[in-house]
Design an enzyme around this catalytic site. Structure first.
Site, PDB file in Angstrom:
ATOM      1  N   LYS A 111       4.438  -7.645  17.844  1.00  6.19           N
ATOM      2  CA  LYS A 111       3.030  -8.057  17.909  1.00  6.19           C
ATOM      3  C   LYS A 111       2.431  -7.725  19.276  1.00  6.19           C
ATOM      4  CE  LYS A 111       3.429 -11.821  14.553  1.00  6.19           C
ATOM      5  NZ  LYS A 111       3.609 -13.275  14.418  1.00  6.19           N
ATOM      6  N   LYS A 191       5.397  -3.975   2.271  1.00  8.81           N
ATOM      7  CA  LYS A 191       5.400  -5.361   1.820  1.00  8.81           C
ATOM      8  C   LYS A 191       4.018  -5.686   1.235  1.00  8.81           C
ATOM      9  CE  LYS A 191       6.300  -9.943   3.661  1.00  8.81           C
ATOM     10  NZ  LYS A 191       6.664 -10.762   4.790  1.00  8.81           N
ATOM     11  N   LYS A 194      -2.464  -8.476   1.804  1.00  5.12           N
ATOM     12  CA  LYS A 194      -3.908  -8.322   1.541  1.00  5.12           C
ATOM     13  C   LYS A 194      -4.510  -7.215   2.391  1.00  5.12           C
ATOM     14  CE  LYS A 194      -5.325 -12.837   0.102  1.00  5.12           C
ATOM     15  NZ  LYS A 194      -5.799 -14.108   0.588  1.00  5.12           N
TER      16      LYS A 194
END
Ligand code: SF4
Length: 327
Positions: A111, A191, A194
């Site tokens: 991240k 994966k 959305k």
């Protein structure tokens, strides 16, 4: 009964990947264990987000969880920021959290690479996770394999705290690995997510479900109806394992290997089973959406129950850490 804690990001309405990967399992666990499930909005704000959308995404997630079958009569479903003790224990635990270990966390490194400036919140994310679980002295945490490293750090923090302030006060939480495999998106590559647009929402209409399933990726070896396939490498087969009965799953595998049917036949059976499974969830969601005040009531009641457990832990932790009693 063992106590379980697990969290989910406030990402709005659930999709079938979240459902099969976590929430379906939670619905089962709530009847077997003492469970707390939290919508972790304080974790969500460690990454760039839209403050104007967060509250409604949180409410949508609550509707999804209740509609999927989490029952406040059997478990506690609450919003993390509604129980302020999470942030208090987070701070108290940071005084023991090993900085080197935090910097070595794979998720932090991934991240951090994607952000212009790295914040303390992102670095301390696993400490807040430890606070979430230890606040309720939960002994089991349902996790995917990508969370095992954070759980190990959580155990290390519990060990350090126990060694310094009170033997065996916090149980060292154990992982409860979920049974369902990781669900890929309809593209069969990444994966289900959305942001990648490769999902089927939990409340989609039967027509929309079929429109999305029809072109979904299958085993590329099945170029024509006569080519046999390998179900284990096909995401449609994984979805059958989530939505179809065991004898249907066996039939799918056999007909795939022997080219007994085409991929469209296989998807039609899956669509029918998925629609049948999701129909009551969609109906419950529609009723909950008509009554947002009722959803907030459930969340308030659950937060009160979580808070009374959390306050007991915090009072003990404060005392053991030598803080002057509140006057
Ligand atoms: Fe996948 Fe079913 Fe086609 Fe086999 S028959 S490749 S399991 S969609």
């Amino acid at each position: 009964m063992a106590r379980i804690f697990s969290g989910i990001q406030p990402s709005g309405e659930l999709h079938i990947g979240n459902y099969l990967g976590a929430v379906q399992n939670w619905v089962r666990l709530q009847t077997e264990h003492d469970c707390l499930f939290s919508i972790v909005d304080l974790h969500a704000i460690t990454q760039p987000y839209d403050p104007g959308a967060l509250a409604s995404l949180t409410l949508d997630m609550a509707v999804s969880l209740f509609a999927a079958g989490l029952d406040p009569g059997k478990c506690i479903v609450f919003v993390q920021s509604h129980v302020a003790e999470h942030t208090e224990l987070n701070w108290l635990l940071t005084t023991l959290a090993p900085l080197g270990e935090l910097e070595r966390q794979t998720q932090f490194k991934d991240k951090a690479q994607r952000q212009e400036s790295v914040t303390m919140g992102l670095l301390a994310y696993p400490v807040l996770q430890a606070a979430d679980v230890l606040l309720y002295k939960a002994s089991l945490v349902p996790v995917g394999e990508d969370q095992v490293q954070h759980l190990e750090l959580m155990r290390e923090i519990a060990r350090r705290w126990n060694a310094r302030y009170g033997h065996d006060f916090f149980p060292e939480p154990q992982p409860l690995l979920t049974r369902t495999k990781r669900v890929l998106g309809l593209d069969g590559k990444a994966k289900m997510s959305k942001s990648l647009g490769n999902t089927i929402g939990l409340f989609e209409s039967p027509e929309a479900i079929w429109e999305k399933l029809r072109p979904a990726a299958t085993d590329p070896a099945r170029k024509t109806r006569k080519d046999p396939g390998t179900p284990e490498i096909c995401n449609i087969f994984t979805l059958h394992q989530g939505f179809s009965a065991p004898d249907t799953v066996e039939e799918v595998a056999q007909k795939c290997r022997t080219a007994g049917w085409g991929c469209l036949d296989c998807k039609r059976v899956l669509a029918d089973n998925m629609i049948k499974t999701l129909a009551p969830i969609r109906e419950r969601a529609a009723a909950l959406k008509r009554d947002p005040a009722g959803v907030l009531d459930r969340l308030r009641d659950c937060a009160n129950r979580a808070r009374s457990l959390a306050q007991r832990t915090i009072a003990d932790v404060r005392g053991k850490m030598g803080l002057l009693k509140d006057v």
